[in-house]
Structure formats: structure tokens, C-alpha cells
Design a protein around this motif. Structure first.
Motif, short mmCIF file in Angstrom:
data_model
loop_
_atom_site.label_atom_id
_atom_site.label_comp_id
_atom_site.label_asym_id
_atom_site.label_seq_id
_atom_site.Cartn_x
_atom_site.Cartn_y
_atom_site.Cartn_z
N PHE A 61 0.84 -1.20 0.00
CA PHE A 61 0.00 0.00 0.00
C PHE A 61 0.87 1.25 0.00
O PHE A 61 1.85 1.32 0.75
CB PHE A 61 -0.89 0.02 1.25
N ARG A 62 0.46 2.21 -0.78
CA ARG A 62 1.15 3.51 -0.71
C ARG A 62 0.64 4.26 0.52
O ARG A 62 -0.57 4.30 0.78
CB ARG A 62 0.84 4.32 -1.96
N SER A 63 1.60 4.83 1.24
CA SER A 63 1.23 5.56 2.45
C SER A 63 0.50 6.86 2.11
O SER A 63 0.94 7.61 1.25
CB SER A 63 2.49 5.89 3.26
N GLN A 64 -0.59 7.10 2.80
CA GLN A 64 -1.26 8.39 2.66
C GLN A 64 -0.58 9.43 3.54
O GLN A 64 -0.63 10.62 3.25
CB GLN A 64 -2.73 8.26 3.06
N ASP A 65 0.06 8.97 4.63
CA ASP A 65 0.74 9.91 5.53
C ASP A 65 2.07 10.37 4.96
O ASP A 65 2.50 11.49 5.17
CB ASP A 65 0.96 9.25 6.90
N ASP A 66 2.74 9.46 4.25
CA ASP A 66 3.98 9.81 3.55
C ASP A 66 3.95 9.16 2.17
O ASP A 66 4.38 8.01 2.01
CB ASP A 66 5.20 9.34 4.34
N ALA A 68 5.66 9.14 -0.29
CA ALA A 68 6.91 8.65 -0.88
C ALA A 68 7.16 7.19 -0.50
O ALA A 68 8.05 6.55 -1.06
CB ALA A 68 8.09 9.52 -0.42
N ASP A 69 6.39 6.68 0.43
CA ASP A 69 6.59 5.33 0.95
C ASP A 69 5.54 4.35 0.44
O ASP A 69 4.35 4.69 0.38
CB ASP A 69 6.45 5.32 2.48
N VAL A 70 6.00 3.15 0.13
CA VAL A 70 5.07 2.03 -0.11
C VAL A 70 5.42 0.96 0.91
O VAL A 70 6.58 0.54 1.01
CB VAL A 70 5.20 1.48 -1.55
N TYR A 71 4.43 0.57 1.69
CA TYR A 71 4.64 -0.46 2.71
C TYR A 71 4.14 -1.80 2.19
O TYR A 71 3.01 -1.90 1.71
CB TYR A 71 3.89 -0.10 4.00
N VAL A 72 5.00 -2.80 2.29
CA VAL A 72 4.66 -4.16 1.84
C VAL A 72 4.21 -4.95 3.06
O VAL A 72 5.01 -5.23 3.96
CB VAL A 72 5.88 -4.82 1.16
N GLN A 73 2.95 -5.28 3.08
CA GLN A 73 2.39 -5.92 4.28
C GLN A 73 2.60 -7.44 4.30
O GLN A 73 3.00 -7.99 5.32
CB GLN A 73 0.89 -5.62 4.33
N ASP A 74 2.31 -8.11 3.20
CA ASP A 74 2.44 -9.57 3.15
C ASP A 74 3.08 -9.98 1.82
O ASP A 74 2.70 -9.46 0.76
CB ASP A 74 1.07 -10.25 3.24
N VAL A 75 4.00 -10.92 1.92
CA VAL A 75 4.60 -11.55 0.72
C VAL A 75 4.47 -13.06 0.93
O VAL A 75 4.97 -13.58 1.93
CB VAL A 75 6.09 -11.19 0.56
N MET A 76 3.79 -13.71 0.03
CA MET A 76 3.54 -15.14 0.22
C MET A 76 3.65 -15.88 -1.10
O MET A 76 3.02 -15.50 -2.09
CB MET A 76 2.14 -15.32 0.81
#
Ligand SMILES: CC(C)(COP(=O)(O)OP(=O)(O)OC[C@H]1O[C@@H](n2cnc3c(N)ncnc32)[C@H](O)[C@@H]1OP(=O)(O)O)[C@@H](O)C(=O)NCCC(=O)NCCS
Length: 159
Positions: A61-66, A68-76
Motif C-alpha cells: 500500500f502507498r502511504s497516505q501519511d507519507d 513517498a513510501d510504499v509499505y509491503v504488508q504480506d509476501v507469500m
């Protein structure tokens, strides 16, 4: 194998795939996957094998707060399909999307004892962010996800 954005038709399959990820990944609810497929599909790619089954998935998910960041929550990756470049292809897809947005960073966390994940992130160019302790040779940030929820943090800087 093709990599394609998560579609609502696939969310049951993705939930079952994630159930195979314990103890490091726990499946979220159908409502969560509906949300990901409906609002975030371009950063939630699935790998579909030649037999039309889901061989792997990434929820990011791309951060709405920042932004410039994409946070990867799950990799399976399905246990039958590991070490064939599926996580690599899925994360490359997320990276390509992040690039088009001009994002600067992909980041993710894993459990300190998840050696397979650690090996994968390092092989894929992520850096283990220095934390305040070391466990099994992995740098860990104490309480990163709340009290007692220590995590190894990894990031990939985008050009
Ligand atoms: C971690 C995980 C997603 C890797 O998926 P994968 O599709 O097998 O990974 P890839 O085939 O794309 O591997 C990319 C590189 O990572 C490294 N790697 C992957 N698995 C590895 C392992 N078990 N041991 C050592 N290195 C490994 C290798 O360098 C590999 O490249 P190579 O095969 O060309 O040498 C998979 O093991 C998995 O689903 N684990 C269970 C769920 C989990 O723990 N997810 C992470 C939670 S945050």
C-alpha cells in the motif's frame, strides 16, 4: 506464470494461500481482501500459475501519511512454487508501480527468526535497517509494531 492485480474473483483463493503462511503470515478477512482488490489492486499483485491457481501474492500500500513510501504488508509464495522467482516478480511489479508514482522507498518488516524471509529480502536488494538489537544475525527494532512486537525492518530505496 503471470503477475496481475488482485481482482475480487480471486480473494477466496488468496485467503487460502495466506493461510499456508503461518506462523509468519496470518490470513486476513474476506472484507480486507475485498478492500485490497477494490482500492489497492495495483500494489496487490498475484502470481497466477499455468494451471490458473494462485501461486503467490503481495499486499502492499502507498502511504497516505507519507506518499513517498510504499509499505509491503504480506509476501507469500505457495510452498509448491518457492525458489522460482515468484516473490521477486511480485515485488518487482510493486516497485514498478511505486516508480510511476515517484515514490522513494519500499519497506517491510518480518519476524526476527524468519530466516527465509531475511535471505529473500537481502537477495532482492533490501537493506536490513539498523535497529537496537540483533537476533540470529538480524538487526531488529524493538516494539516496532507496538509493545513487545519487535520486527526486523527492511527497505529498498528507489532512484
Ligand atoms: C519468503 C518467500 C516469500 C520467498 O518467496 P519465493 O517466491 O520462494 O522467493 P524467490 O524465488 O523470488 O526468491 C528470490 C531470492 O530470495 C532468496 N531466497 C528465497 N527463498 C530462500 C530460502 N529459503 N533460503 C535462502 N534464500 C532464499 C534467493 O536468493 C532467491 O533467489 P534464487 O532462488 O535465484 O537464489 C517464501 O519463502 C514464503 O512465502 N515464505 C512464507 C511466508 C513468509 O514468511 N513471508 C514473509 C513474511 S514477512
Amino acid at each position: 506464470m503471470i503477475v496481475t492485480p488482485l481482482q475480487p474473483e480471486r480473494i477466496g483463493e488468496v485467503l487460502h494461500l495466506m493461510e499456508l503462511g503461518e506462523p509468519y503470515i496470518f490470513a486476513r478477512t474476506l472484507s480486507d481482501y475485498w478492500l485490497y482488490a477494490t482500492l489497492f489492486s495495483s500494489t496487490c499483485p498475484v502470481a497466477v500459475a499455468d494451471d490458473d491457481t494462485v501461486a503467490g501474492a503481495v499486499m502492499a500500500f502507498r502511504s497516505q501519511d507519507d506518499p513517498a513510501d510504499v509499505y509491503v504488508q504480506d509476501v507469500m509464495t505457495h510452498p509448491r512454487h518457492r525458489r522460482r522467482g515468484i516473490a521477486r516478480a511480485l515485488l518487482e511489479s510493486v516497485r514498478a508501480r511505486a516508480d510511476t508514482w515517484g515514490c522513494r522507498r519500499l519497506y517491510l518488516t518480518s519476524e526476527p527468526d524468519n530466516q527465509e524471509a531475511h535471505a529473500s529480502w537481502i537477495a532482492l536488494g533490501f537493506v536490513n535497517v539498523p535497529g537496537d538489537r540483533e537476533i540470529h544475525g538480524v538487526s531488529v527494532v524493538s516494539d516496532f509494531k507496538g509493545l513487545g512486537r519487535h520486527r526486523a525492518v527492511y527497505q529498498l530505496t528507489l532512484d
